[in-house]
Design a protein around this motif. Sequence first.
Motif, PDB file in Angstrom:
ATOM      1  N   LEU A 185       0.837  -1.201   0.000  1.00 18.85           N
ATOM      2  CA  LEU A 185       0.000   0.000   0.000  1.00 18.85           C
ATOM      3  C   LEU A 185       0.869   1.247   0.000  1.00 18.85           C
ATOM      4  O   LEU A 185       0.638   2.198  -0.759  1.00 18.85           O
ATOM      5  N   PHE A 186       1.909   1.231   0.838  1.00 18.54           N
ATOM      6  CA  PHE A 186       2.818   2.379   0.902  1.00 18.54           C
ATOM      7  C   PHE A 186       3.599   2.529  -0.398  1.00 18.54           C
ATOM      8  O   PHE A 186       3.699   3.631  -0.962  1.00 18.54           O
ATOM      9  N   VAL A 187       4.154   1.426  -0.893  1.00 16.58           N
ATOM     10  CA  VAL A 187       4.981   1.486  -2.097  1.00 16.58           C
ATOM     11  C   VAL A 187       4.168   1.967  -3.296  1.00 16.58           C
ATOM     12  O   VAL A 187       4.611   2.822  -4.071  1.00 16.58           O
ATOM     13  N   ALA A 188       2.960   1.433  -3.455  1.00 18.17           N
ATOM     14  CA  ALA A 188       2.146   1.796  -4.619  1.00 18.17           C
ATOM     15  C   ALA A 188       1.583   3.206  -4.505  1.00 18.17           C
ATOM     16  O   ALA A 188       1.678   4.002  -5.444  1.00 18.17           O
ATOM     17  N   LEU A 189       1.000   3.537  -3.344  1.00 16.34           N
ATOM     18  CA  LEU A 189       0.282   4.807  -3.234  1.00 16.34           C
ATOM     19  C   LEU A 189       1.217   5.994  -3.058  1.00 16.34           C
ATOM     20  O   LEU A 189       1.074   7.017  -3.740  1.00 16.34           O
ATOM     21  N   THR A 190       2.160   5.896  -2.137  1.00 17.05           N
ATOM     22  CA  THR A 190       3.025   7.046  -1.878  1.00 17.05           C
ATOM     23  C   THR A 190       4.001   7.277  -3.021  1.00 17.05           C
ATOM     24  O   THR A 190       4.123   8.391  -3.536  1.00 17.05           O
ATOM     25  N   ILE A 191       4.690   6.232  -3.441  1.00 17.69           N
ATOM     26  CA  ILE A 191       5.664   6.383  -4.520  1.00 17.69           C
ATOM     27  C   ILE A 191       4.949   6.615  -5.852  1.00 17.69           C
ATOM     28  O   ILE A 191       5.407   7.395  -6.692  1.00 17.69           O
ATOM     29  N   GLY A 192       3.796   5.965  -6.033  1.00 14.56           N
ATOM     30  CA  GLY A 192       3.042   6.182  -7.267  1.00 14.56           C
ATOM     31  C   GLY A 192       2.531   7.594  -7.398  1.00 14.56           C
ATOM     32  O   GLY A 192       2.529   8.180  -8.488  1.00 14.56           O
ATOM     33  N   THR A 193       2.122   8.169  -6.286  1.00 13.01           N
ATOM     34  CA  THR A 193       1.595   9.530  -6.318  1.00 13.01           C
ATOM     35  C   THR A 193       2.642  10.532  -6.777  1.00 13.01           C
ATOM     36  O   THR A 193       2.318  11.543  -7.409  1.00 13.01           O
ATOM     37  N   LEU A 194       3.901  10.266  -6.468  1.00 15.83           N
ATOM     38  CA  LEU A 194       4.961  11.200  -6.829  1.00 15.83           C
ATOM     39  C   LEU A 194       5.016  11.452  -8.336  1.00 15.83           C
ATOM     40  O   LEU A 194       5.432  12.529  -8.773  1.00 15.83           O
ATOM     41  N   GLY A 195       4.613  10.486  -9.127  1.00 15.52           N
ATOM     42  CA  GLY A 195       4.685  10.656 -10.573  1.00 15.52           C
ATOM     43  C   GLY A 195       3.416  11.151 -11.219  1.00 15.52           C
ATOM     44  O   GLY A 195       3.399  11.425 -12.418  1.00 15.52           O
ATOM     45  N   LEU A 196       2.311  11.245 -10.458  1.00 15.31           N
ATOM     46  CA  LEU A 196       1.034  11.619 -11.060  1.00 15.31           C
ATOM     47  C   LEU A 196       1.080  13.052 -11.585  1.00 15.31           C
ATOM     48  O   LEU A 196       1.385  13.986 -10.844  1.00 15.31           O
ATOM     49  N   PRO A 197       0.754  13.257 -12.841  1.00 12.22           N
ATOM     50  CA  PRO A 197       0.919  14.580 -13.447  1.00 12.22           C
ATOM     51  C   PRO A 197      -0.029  15.633 -12.899  1.00 12.22           C
ATOM     52  O   PRO A 197       0.324  16.807 -12.845  1.00 12.22           O
ATOM     53  N   GLN A 198      -1.254  15.241 -12.489  1.00 11.46           N
ATOM     54  CA  GLN A 198      -2.191  16.277 -12.066  1.00 11.46           C
ATOM     55  C   GLN A 198      -1.741  16.954 -10.777  1.00 11.46           C
ATOM     56  O   GLN A 198      -2.019  18.147 -10.569  1.00 11.46           O
TER      57      GLN A 198
END
Length: 548
Positions: free
Chosen positions: A247-260
Motif C-alpha cells: 500500500l505504501f509502495v504503490a500509493l506514496t511512490i506512485g503519487t509522486l509521478g502523477l501529473p495532475q
Amino acid sequence: MTESDWQIQNIWLGLGITLAVFALYYLVALFSRQKTHDSADLYLAGRSVGPLVNSLAASSTWMSVATFLGVVALIQQLHLPFVYMWIQLILSVPLLVLLYGASLYRMGAFTSVHFVQQRYGQRAGYLAAGWMLLIMLMYMVGQFIGVAKVFEVLLGLPYTSSLIISALVITGYITIGGMKGATYNDAIQMVIMMLALLVPLAAILKAMGASGYWFPPLGYGDLTDVLLERIPTFFDLKFEPRFYLALFVALTIGTLGLPQLAQRVLTSDSIRSARRVVPWFCLWVGLMFLGTYAMGVAGVYHFALIGQDLSPEAADKTTLLLNLAYNPDWVSAFVIAGVLAAGVSTIAGLMIGVATIVGHDIVGSLRPDLSEIKRLRYGYLALAGTGIVSLLVSLNPPAFLITSIFWAFGLCATAVTPMIVLGVWSTRINIWGAMTGSAVAGLLYILLSPYVFPGLSIGSGIIANLGYSVALISVPVGFILTIAVSLLAERMLPDLAAPERARAQELVERIHGWATVTRQRYDGSRWLLILCALWLPVLVWGMMPWSP
C-alpha cells in the motif's frame, strides 16, 4: 435492495442543486477562457496561482470520487483499516515538492514528461508519455464510473445513459476553462466536498448517538463498543504485513509521478508559494480522509444494526444510502453535489494532464514550429478527445470503481517515478537506464497484474484483485534496473555516456538552483548503490509466496 432504496424521492431537488453547481462551474470556465491567451495559460494557469487556492485545488484533484464511494465501499465490504492508507496519501504532495517539484518549477517544465524529454531525450519522453496516458486513462475511468453512479441515483437513469450525460457535461466545462478554470473550479469544489461530507456526517453520527458528532472525522468513538459486539474483528489487521507495505509502495511512490498533482505545484506563482501549499494541503486532505473513514465506520455500524449485507454495487453507494436514511432529501442532494465535485475535480486535473502531454510534450516536440494558436487548438482537441476515450472505456467498468485507480498508482510507481526522481538527483542516471527500468518494470507490472494473466497475479482474493501488491516486485525492479543499467552503460559505452553525463550535469545543477556547474554535487554513485541494497530485500520478500 431495490433501486427505490437508494434513489432520492424528490428528483427535482437533487437535479436543481446539481444544475446550480454545474452552472457555477461553467461560469468560472467561461470567465477563465477570456484570460487564456497562450499554452502556459491553458496548461499551467499562467503560473499565477497563490498557495491557498492552489492547496484547495491540489486537495480537490487528489480527492476523487473514490473518496466518497469506492473507499467507503471497501470499508463496508472488507472492513479494511484505511486510516493507514491516508497516512501514505497525505505524504504525497510534501514529498513531491521536496523531491522534484521545486526543481521542475525552476526548469520551467510543463509536466514531468517535459522534464524526462529534457533530461533523457525524445525517445525516453515518448515512453514516459505513453505510460502517463495509460495511467491517467485508468485513473479517469474510475472517476467517470463514480460520477455515472451518482447520476443513476440522481436521475434514475440506466448506467450507460448516466455515463454519457455526465461525461459530456464534464468534458464541456473542462475544455472551455483550461487549467485556469479548472484550478479555481477545483478550489470551489474542495469547499463543496468538505461541507458535503463533514456536515451531513455530523448529523448522521448525532442521530446514531455519537457524542463526538461535533467533530465528524473522529466522531464515531461512541459507536465502537456496539460495533465490536457485532463484528469483533472490525479493527484487526486482516492481511499479512506485505499488504500494507505494498500500500505504501504503490500509493506514496506512485503519487509522486502523477501529473495532475505535479502540475498543481507548477501553477504556483513562485517556489515559495509552492512550498506553502504543503501544510494547507495536509490539513484539507487530512480532514477529508478521516471523514471518509468515519463515514465507512458509520456505514458498517448502520447495516450491522439492521442486519443487512450489501452487494458490491450497493456498497459503492454507502455514503448516499446513509444520508437517505438519516438526513432529509435536500441534504442528500447536496451530498450528491459533493460526490460530483470529487469526481469532476479529479477528472479536470487528469484531462488537463493528458492535454498537456499530447499538446505540449508530444505534438510540440514533433512539430516545434507550430504557432501558439495551433498549439492551443491541439490542446483543446486533446481535452475533448480525452473525455470521449474515457467515456468509451468506462462503458464496461470493474466491480469496484476504486480498482482501476489503485492499479494506476502501482503502474506510476513502477514505470514513471524512478526515472523522474533519480533523474532529478543524480547525473549518473542516463537514457539507457531510464528506458530499460521503465519499460521492463512497467511491462512486468502489467503481466503480473490480475487483469492480464490472472494465473500470474500476486496473492489471491482481494489482495490480487486490488492489483497494487505487484508493486512490491515491480517497483524495486524499476529502481534497481534504472541504476544498474545506467552505471553499466557508463562502463560499456564511455564515448556515448560521457557527453550525456555532461549535459545532465548542467541541467541537474541548474534546476537545483546552482549558478555554477561542478562535478561533485550530484555525481556520486554510493547512494545509488545503497538505494539498490535497500530495495533488494523488498523485492525478495515480494517474490515469496503470499498466504491466501
